[in-house]
Enzyme design. Structure first.
Site, PDB file in Angstrom:
ATOM      1  N   LYS A 249     126.537  56.136  23.535  1.00 60.35           N
ATOM      2  CA  LYS A 249     125.756  57.358  23.299  1.00 60.35           C
ATOM      3  C   LYS A 249     124.652  57.130  22.269  1.00 60.35           C
ATOM      4  CE  LYS A 249     129.626  60.363  24.554  1.00 60.35           C
ATOM      5  NZ  LYS A 249     130.656  59.320  24.743  1.00 60.35           N
TER       6      LYS A 249
ATOM      7  N   LYS B 217      85.979  43.419  59.108  1.00 60.75           N
ATOM      8  CA  LYS B 217      84.904  43.294  60.098  1.00 60.75           C
ATOM      9  C   LYS B 217      83.559  43.088  59.405  1.00 60.75           C
ATOM     10  CE  LYS B 217      87.161  46.051  63.706  1.00 60.75           C
ATOM     11  NZ  LYS B 217      87.052  47.247  64.581  1.00 60.75           N
TER      12      LYS B 217
END
Length: 458
Positions: free
Chosen positions: A86, A355
């Protein structure tokens, strides 16, 4: 392997969601160590994880700390250890806590307080191979005093659960949610649908096991660890008690209609029926002969299965922070599109070849430089193709942190990508598919063993 990957693997291997707590209230430090050794030895085959409580060891000073290290080392390999400490402090202190708990003691995960916020927790959460269970809705009688305060129309513990979802960028955050209030447990699950819950309070504190499973279990039969400490340690036969608890948890899960055996029930069978997973003799690109072949391009001809896969991806994506999903050509493009249609998330993709005419775009789709994209692919084998695609996105000033695939083959992709600084997430692993198909008799024992031997051979 990530902590929760280890935990899920253990849960499926043992069909167990039992976390055995080690809270030895013994005056002599040697007695503490030996008592823990006996419990570990007696219950290991039934435990999904062990959770030693550091307070009982720290009370004995340096000798207690040394005994704690021995106890953690005594847990068999492959079983996760959650150190109940914790912890919670400012960043530098949490960094020291991380080194102490993870590196010095060897714990796989710890419990921690979220009270100082995400910035203070970052030294604990940056360790993607270690887990952190944040206190959310604890099992003690006075928990409601602060955790139940209303903040913006929600209980404080619900706010913490929601924050934990946001802090789970490394896939290593869980929550502590007690079994003593099943209604609150259900609200935690609703606020954090994907996180693992560490659930104390069954047994000595009076929590109802069946109600807790009904409230906290995820739809895949996982997502919660039910911790029992005194109920096991004080039993006449701790091993028999652990087995009984494991079976009771499994029965409660099956009563709810889920089991720990299938991460996505029916998905493996659907992929096999669609021809995406085939068994026989196949020649791979490497020239090797394989008893299994996976071709997720077949998904385009089975829209119901494709949508099911997209929904499974969406469950993972809900835990990540990003702006767009990016599909890798070609097999992942229909998957990414299906995810976009299912979730409304915008989709882009890097071109394989740019392209020389038109827009000459390297990335198709709309995006802004500096945005974060999560990469979508079908399979993960070595990770090389992922790196190539990521570089194309990064060259256009996009940020990539996470890759999500449908099937992880378990051949090193996750580890290779982690070294490169990327996180891999898989809907299902190949071994999980094989286990599911075998358990449902969709493949024979001989087919199962042949593929497992092939995978083991590398």
């Amino acid at each position: 392997m990530s902590f929760f990957g280890l935990l899920e693997e253990r849960a499926r291997k043992t069909s167990s969601l039992l976390c055995v707590g080690l809270d030895p209230a013994t005056e002599n430090v040697d007695g503490i160590r030996d008592a823990c050794f006996r419990i570990i030895d007696a219950t290991a085959e039934h435990a999904c994880a062990f959770k030693p409580n550091s307070a009982f060891f720290e009370a004995h000073g340096a000798k207690g700390w040394a005994a704690l290290k021995e106890v953690i080392a005594h847990v068999p390999q492959g079983i996760p250890v959650i150190l109940d400490v914790k912890r919670g402090d400012i960043g530098d202190t949490n960094d020291a806590y991380a080194r102490a708990c993870f590196d010095e003691l060897g714990a796989h995960a710890i419990t921690a307080s979220p009270y100082l916020g995400g910035e203070a927790l970052s030294p604990l959460l940056k360790r993607s191979d270690r887990g952190v269970f944040l206190l959310c809705r604890t099992s003690n009688p006075g928990a409601e005093e602060l955790q139940g305060l209303t903040v913006g129309g929600q209980a404080l513990f619900e706010v913490v659960a929601g924050k934990a979802q946001q802090w789970n960028r490394n896939g290593n955050v869980g929550l502590v949610a007690g079994a003593t209030d099943p209604d609150a447990l259900a609200r935690v699950r609703a606020a954090a649908p994907d996180l693992w819950l560490l659930v104390p309070g069954v047994g000595a504190q009076g929590g109802d096991l069946e109600a807790s499973v009904r409230a906290g279990l995820r739809g895949d039969g996982l997502g919660m660890l039910i911790n029992v400490s005194r109920g096991i340690s004080r039993a006449q036969d701790p091993g028999a008690e652990a087995r009984k608890l494991k079976e009771s948890i499994r029965a409660a899960a099956e009563k709810r209609g889920v089991t720990t055996r299938a991460k996505h029930p029916g998905l493996a069978q659907a992929l096999a029926q669609a021809g995406c997973v085939r068994f026989g003799k196949f020649t791979l690109k490497s020239g090797k002969s394989s008893p299994i072949y996976m071709d997720l391009r077949q998904l385009v001809s089975f829209p119901v299965v494709l949508r099911r896969a997209a929904q499974a991806y969406a469950g993972i994506l809900a835990t990540l922070k990003f702006d767009r999903v990016a599909g890798i050509p070609y097999a992942a493009l229909p998957i990414a599109t299906a995810i976009g249609l299912e979730t409304g998330l915008p989709v882009i993709y890097p071109r394989r070849e740019v392209k020389e005419y038109g827009t000459k775009a390297a990335i198709e789709g709309v995006f802004k430089p500096g945005e974060t994209a999560v990469m979508i692919d079908d399979l993960a084998t070595t990770g090389d193709t992922k790196i190539e695609a990521i570089k194309k996105l990064e060259e256009q000033d996009l940020v990539v942190k996470d890759i999500v695939v449908l099937i992880e083959r378990g051949q090193g992709a996750t580890e290779m990508l982690a070294k490169a600084g990327y996180r891999m997430h898989a809907v299902i692993t190949l071994r999980e598919i094989l286990e599911d198909l075998r358990q449902t008799n969709a493949i024979t024992v001989e087919q199962y063993r042949e593929v497992m031997d092939f995978l083991a051979a590398g």
